[in-house]
Motif scaffolding. Structure first.
Motif, PDB file in Angstrom:
ATOM      1  N   THR A  19      -1.073   0.521 -10.652  1.00 53.25           N
ATOM      2  CA  THR A  19      -0.130  -0.344 -10.386  1.00 53.25           C
ATOM      3  C   THR A  19       0.090  -0.559  -8.950  1.00 53.25           C
ATOM      4  OG1 THR A  19       1.757   1.415 -10.564  1.00 53.25           O
ATOM      5  CG2 THR A  19       0.995   0.063 -12.588  1.00 53.25           C
ATOM      6  N   VAL A  20      -0.182   0.310  -7.958  1.00 52.09           N
ATOM      7  CA  VAL A  20       0.201   0.162  -6.629  1.00 52.09           C
ATOM      8  C   VAL A  20      -1.073  -0.700  -6.088  1.00 52.09           C
ATOM      9  CG1 VAL A  20       0.181   1.579  -4.416  1.00 52.09           C
ATOM     10  CG2 VAL A  20       1.112   2.542  -6.532  1.00 52.09           C
ATOM     11  N   PRO A  21      -0.440  -1.603  -5.290  1.00 46.73           N
ATOM     12  CA  PRO A  21      -1.565  -2.422  -4.756  1.00 46.73           C
ATOM     13  C   PRO A  21      -2.263  -1.769  -3.741  1.00 46.73           C
ATOM     14  CG  PRO A  21       0.740  -3.568  -4.583  1.00 46.73           C
ATOM     15  CD  PRO A  21       0.862  -2.239  -4.986  1.00 46.73           C
ATOM     16  N   GLY A  22      -3.712  -1.878  -3.833  1.00 40.32           N
ATOM     17  CA  GLY A  22      -4.689  -1.344  -2.877  1.00 40.32           C
ATOM     18  C   GLY A  22      -4.897   0.187  -3.208  1.00 40.32           C
ATOM     19  N   GLY A  23      -4.370   0.795  -4.422  1.00 37.52           N
ATOM     20  CA  GLY A  23      -4.303   1.972  -4.909  1.00 37.52           C
ATOM     21  C   GLY A  23      -5.642   2.622  -5.111  1.00 37.52           C
ATOM     22  N   GLN A  24      -6.604   1.735  -5.640  1.00 45.16           N
ATOM     23  CA  GLN A  24      -7.935   2.037  -5.768  1.00 45.16           C
ATOM     24  C   GLN A  24      -9.073   1.864  -4.743  1.00 45.16           C
ATOM     25  OE1 GLN A  24      -8.233   3.640  -8.722  1.00 45.16           O
ATOM     26  NE2 GLN A  24      -6.053   3.490  -8.706  1.00 45.16           N
ATOM     27  N   GLY A  25      -8.276   1.256  -3.520  1.00 43.27           N
ATOM     28  CA  GLY A  25      -9.054   0.956  -2.527  1.00 43.27           C
ATOM     29  C   GLY A  25      -8.917  -0.645  -2.045  1.00 43.27           C
ATOM     30  N   SER A  26      -9.236  -0.741  -1.148  1.00 40.81           N
ATOM     31  CA  SER A  26      -9.085  -2.126  -0.350  1.00 40.81           C
ATOM     32  C   SER A  26      -9.780  -2.424   1.035  1.00 40.81           C
ATOM     33  CB  SER A  26      -7.743  -2.888  -0.258  1.00 40.81           C
ATOM     34  OG  SER A  26      -7.059  -1.889   0.659  1.00 40.81           O
ATOM     35  N   ARG A  27     -10.126  -3.890   1.009  1.00 43.31           N
ATOM     36  CA  ARG A  27     -10.757  -4.172   2.244  1.00 43.31           C
ATOM     37  C   ARG A  27     -10.003  -5.073   2.964  1.00 43.31           C
ATOM     38  NH1 ARG A  27     -15.321  -5.317   0.828  1.00 43.31           N
ATOM     39  NH2 ARG A  27     -16.377  -3.684   1.225  1.00 43.31           N
ATOM     40  N   LEU A  28      -9.390  -4.844   4.015  1.00 39.48           N
ATOM     41  CA  LEU A  28      -8.502  -5.720   5.034  1.00 39.48           C
ATOM     42  C   LEU A  28      -9.174  -6.306   6.115  1.00 39.48           C
ATOM     43  CD1 LEU A  28      -5.644  -6.544   5.471  1.00 39.48           C
ATOM     44  CD2 LEU A  28      -5.179  -4.513   6.723  1.00 39.48           C
ATOM     45  N   THR A  29      -9.157  -7.420   6.093  1.00 42.26           N
ATOM     46  CA  THR A  29      -9.584  -8.304   7.179  1.00 42.26           C
ATOM     47  C   THR A  29      -8.550  -9.349   7.887  1.00 42.26           C
ATOM     48  OG1 THR A  29     -10.712  -9.817   5.854  1.00 42.26           O
ATOM     49  CG2 THR A  29     -11.910  -7.941   6.946  1.00 42.26           C
TER      50      THR A  29
END
Length: 365
Positions: free
Chosen positions: A172-182
């Motif tokens: 339920t946490v945004p990006g809790g499973q990973g994310s790519r930020l640009t």
């Protein structure tokens, strides 16, 4: 708790002001430390202060700085990073940022009002942050220089392990499973300090807008989310006689949209509310005020006392002023580079049921 041993190579320290100026001064810092999440760690860092040949003969040229650091832990964790700030061509151009790679573990304490018992999680991520400015005018006299420019950031935040049954594991946490930020944006930078590393008077202000950044994997179902961030960081300095300085810092951050948890506004760490674990508090919005009295005690030795208070907020409440976060503490300073007054600092901070030791190069603000 960190147990840190720092050994400075005396032969590489910058000479006193009366010596012939050098373009490059190098401070080597071998490191040994221990934390519960890393166990024993060893590493090394080198901080360089430099002036470009293009600025030879220009007395007002500001010194540039870059630090290369690497550490490896008993838990097979790796940190490699290069923060920098560069002044070029009679201070016409200014750039700062960081490039690094981290394979590390952090504690997660929840988001906003949803606090949880600390969860240990592991991540691998490269990170690049670049801010490039050009001087566009002068304000408040000859020393006050106004810059405008562009900002860019990239971070591939690969979460490799979370605490079973924890909030991060729940999805339920945004990006809790990973994310790519640009993404990127625009910025203004104003500087009237009399010294970059140890100001006794002047103001420095950094204002930015990161517009419609992409965060792949941060949406509710793992899709791409977008958010904008508006930030301001201002510090002012006042001499209290010959051997004391009052430093004040004001910071704010506002996020519109869905940002991954690692990109939210944060309190805690070596620069914002010393005494709390890094990113102990996370939410969309942030306001912070902190102050520090810096004393020159004897030759290269100095001391400080500091304190600060911050507030967080979200979409429903811009800032929760009735729920402030406060911390205070004291520290010691050793002037490693006497020409530019670049200090090694050791601070001990205390927060609410929290403490922390910090050892690094350069002041907190």
């Amino acid at each position: 708790m960190f147990l840190v041993l720092v050994l400075l190579g005396g032969s590489t320290l910058a000479p006193p002001d009366t010596a012939r100026p050098k373009r490059l001064a190098l401070i080597p810092v071998p490191l040994v430390y221990y934390t519960p999440e890393t166990r024993l760690a060893v590493g090394a860092a080198a901080t360089a202060t430099l002036r470009f040949s293009r600025d030879d003969g220009f007395a007002a040229a500001r010194p540039s700085q870059a630090t290369l650091a690497v550490a490896y832990t008993q838990n097979r964790q790796l940190l490699l990073y290069l923060p920098f700030q560069l002044f070029y061509n009679h201070n016409t151009y200014y750039a700062y940022g960081e490039a690094g790679y981290y394979r590390y573990t952090y504690y997660f304490y929840g988001l906003g009002r949803q606090e949880v018992p600390r969860e240990l999680y592991s991540v691998n991520f490269p990170r690049v942050r670049v801010n490039a400015f050009r001087r566009v005018g002068r304000l408040l006299g000859e020393r006050g220089q106004l810059y405008a420019g562009l900002r860019y950031q990239y971070e591939d935040y690969q979460v490799t392990r979370v605490a079973p049954g924890g909030l991060l594991a729940g999805g339920t946490v945004p990006g809790g499973q990973g994310s790519r930020l640009t993404g990127g944006g625009l910025g203004l930078f104003f500087d009237s300090r009399d010294n970059v590393f140890y100001p006794r008077k002047g103001v420095v202000a950094d204002v930015g807008a990161f517009l419609r950044n992409r965060a792949t994997g941060a949406g509710p179902a793992g899709e791409t989310a977008r958010f904008s961030r508006y930030v301001a960081d201002v510090a002012e300095y006042h001499a209290l006689g010959r051997r004391a300085v009052l430093a004040l810092n004001y910071a704010g951050s506002l996020i519109v949209g869905t940002a991954p948890f690692n990109a939210l506004s944060q309190l805690g760490g070596s620069r914002r509310l010393r005494g709390y674990y890094e990113a102990r508090y996370r939410d969309q919005n942030l306001a912070l005020v902190q102050s520090e009295v810096r004393l020159e005690v004897y030759k290269r030795l100095g001391a400080v006392v500091f304190g600060g208070v911050g507030a967080l907020g979200d979409e429903q409440k811009l800032l929760r002023l009735r729920d402030p976060k406060a911390a205070y503490g004291a520290g010691l300073r050793f002037t490693a580079n006497r020409r530019d007054h670049l200090n090694v600092r050791l601070d001990y901070g205390l927060g609410r049921q929290s403490t922390g030791f910090y050892l690094t190069v350069g002041e907190a603000f």
